[in-house]
Design a protein around this motif. Structure first.
Motif, mmCIF file in Angstrom:
data_model
loop_
_atom_site.group_PDB
_atom_site.id
_atom_site.type_symbol
_atom_site.label_atom_id
_atom_site.label_comp_id
_atom_site.label_asym_id
_atom_site.label_seq_id
_atom_site.Cartn_x
_atom_site.Cartn_y
_atom_site.Cartn_z
ATOM 1 N N ASN A 199 -15.361 17.147 -8.360
ATOM 2 C CA ASN A 199 -15.795 17.570 -7.184
ATOM 3 C C ASN A 199 -15.989 16.565 -6.015
ATOM 4 N N GLU A 228 -7.796 26.343 -12.033
ATOM 5 C CA GLU A 228 -8.579 26.535 -13.385
ATOM 6 C C GLU A 228 -7.672 26.267 -14.384
ATOM 7 N N ALA A 239 -13.458 25.891 -16.033
ATOM 8 C CA ALA A 239 -14.218 25.740 -14.736
ATOM 9 C C ALA A 239 -13.829 27.012 -13.863
ATOM 10 N N ASN A 240 -14.574 27.642 -13.114
ATOM 11 C CA ASN A 240 -14.414 28.459 -11.920
ATOM 12 C C ASN A 240 -14.473 27.869 -10.685
ATOM 13 N N ILE A 242 -14.358 27.722 -6.561
ATOM 14 C CA ILE A 242 -14.727 28.370 -5.380
ATOM 15 C C ILE A 242 -14.537 27.505 -4.334
ATOM 16 N N HIS A 244 -15.957 25.403 -1.068
ATOM 17 C CA HIS A 244 -17.095 25.011 -0.717
ATOM 18 C C HIS A 244 -17.798 25.793 0.383
ATOM 19 N N ILE A 251 -14.114 23.680 -4.886
ATOM 20 C CA ILE A 251 -14.890 22.788 -5.795
ATOM 21 C C ILE A 251 -14.898 23.597 -7.328
ATOM 22 N N ALA A 252 -15.500 23.029 -8.297
ATOM 23 C CA ALA A 252 -15.401 23.605 -9.514
ATOM 24 C C ALA A 252 -16.824 23.762 -9.932
ATOM 25 N N LEU A 253 -17.281 24.786 -10.808
ATOM 26 C CA LEU A 253 -18.343 25.407 -11.321
ATOM 27 C C LEU A 253 -18.096 25.560 -12.783
ATOM 28 N N PHE A 254 -18.955 24.785 -13.797
ATOM 29 C CA PHE A 254 -18.864 24.863 -15.053
ATOM 30 C C PHE A 254 -19.964 25.483 -15.658
#
Length: 254
Positions: A199, A228, A239-240, A242, A244, A251-254
């Motif tokens: 990120n 992804e 990762a998802n 989205i 910022h 940015i990646a959400l884990f």
């Protein structure tokens, strides 16, 4: 515009590739992140780019000139390198350290413009208030900023930074990345740094170069990187992605 290019640069150890032949290009108006698992060859590649390590074959050129032929002083005026483990500089004060960045210009005495430049780089790195402090008394973040000020005093066109965030807590990591972004914009200096945080790379870097077992497996902008399927291929993580909410950057959400 300053331009660094590699031509089939590689590095071997006992006939085993540590870095496979790589052809890369770096512009001095961008920030580049070198990424990959530990042992992927990031530090080796960075050292080759900064002429800290001689490639087994191939060459690195600055504006079509082979940097292997540069004198040490000429190289310092083009390329500055900050290792992961900062050198022990004894009892030097911060200002004395920063002044060392001007020694590649072969001057017997410091002139007013040298002192003005030192003041400027210390201002932008927020080290003026540390001017008389000895380096060994500084925190990790303060020490990194002091060394960055020294490199800026070289007036190099590129900065190569080997894991500059490694010893810093999360607050100082963001602070340093903000500073690196500012240096890129205000000093028009190209920056290549080794990062592990996906990120932070997406928020602050223009281009991402990913290595795996010594091979460059990705080299493109952060929009292409922050997908992804791409993160799965490079890091084997789910990762998802989205946007910022403030920076409008993926940015990646884990």
């Amino acid at each position: 515009m300053g331009l660094i290019q590699t031509y089939n640069v590689n590095f071997k150890n006992q006939n085993q590739y540590i870095i496979y032949p790589a052809n890369l290009c770096f512009q001095n108006d961008k920030i580049y992140a070198l990424m990959g698992h530990n042992g992927s060859g990031k530090s080796t590649l960075l050292k080759i780019l900064a002429r800290q390590l001689k490639p087994s074959s191939g060459k690195v050129c600055f504006n079509d000139q082979d940097i292997a032929k540069f004198s040490s002083k000429k190289l310092a005026q083009k390329i500055a390198y900050l290792p992961q483990h900062l050198p022990n500089v004894g009892y030097l004060s911060v200002r004395e350290l920063v002044k060392m960045g001007r020694y590649s210009y072969e001057k017997l005495f410091f002139k007013n413009e040298d002192e003005d430049l030192i003041d400027e780089v210390m201002r932008i790195t927020n080290t003026l208030n540390l001017s008389n402090r000895e380096i060994h008394t500084l925190s990790g973040g303060e020490k990194t900023r002091a060394f960055l000020a020294m490199l800026l005093a070289q007036k190099s066109e590129f900065l190569f930074l080997d894991e500059p965030l490694a010893a810093l807590d999360i607050v100082y990591q963001f602070e340093l990345m903000e500073l690196i972004s500012k240096l890129n914009k205000e000093f028009k200096v190209g920056i290549v740094l080794i990062l592990h945080d996906i990120n932070l790379a997406a928020l602050y870097c223009d281009e991402i170069i990913a290595l795996k077992e010594g091979k460059v497996i990705f080299n493109a902008n952060k929009q292409e990187f922050m997908q992804e399927s791409r993160l799965k291929d490079i890091f084997n993580i789910d990762a998802n992605i989205i946007e910022h909410p403030k920076r409008k950057s993926p940015i990646a959400l884990f």
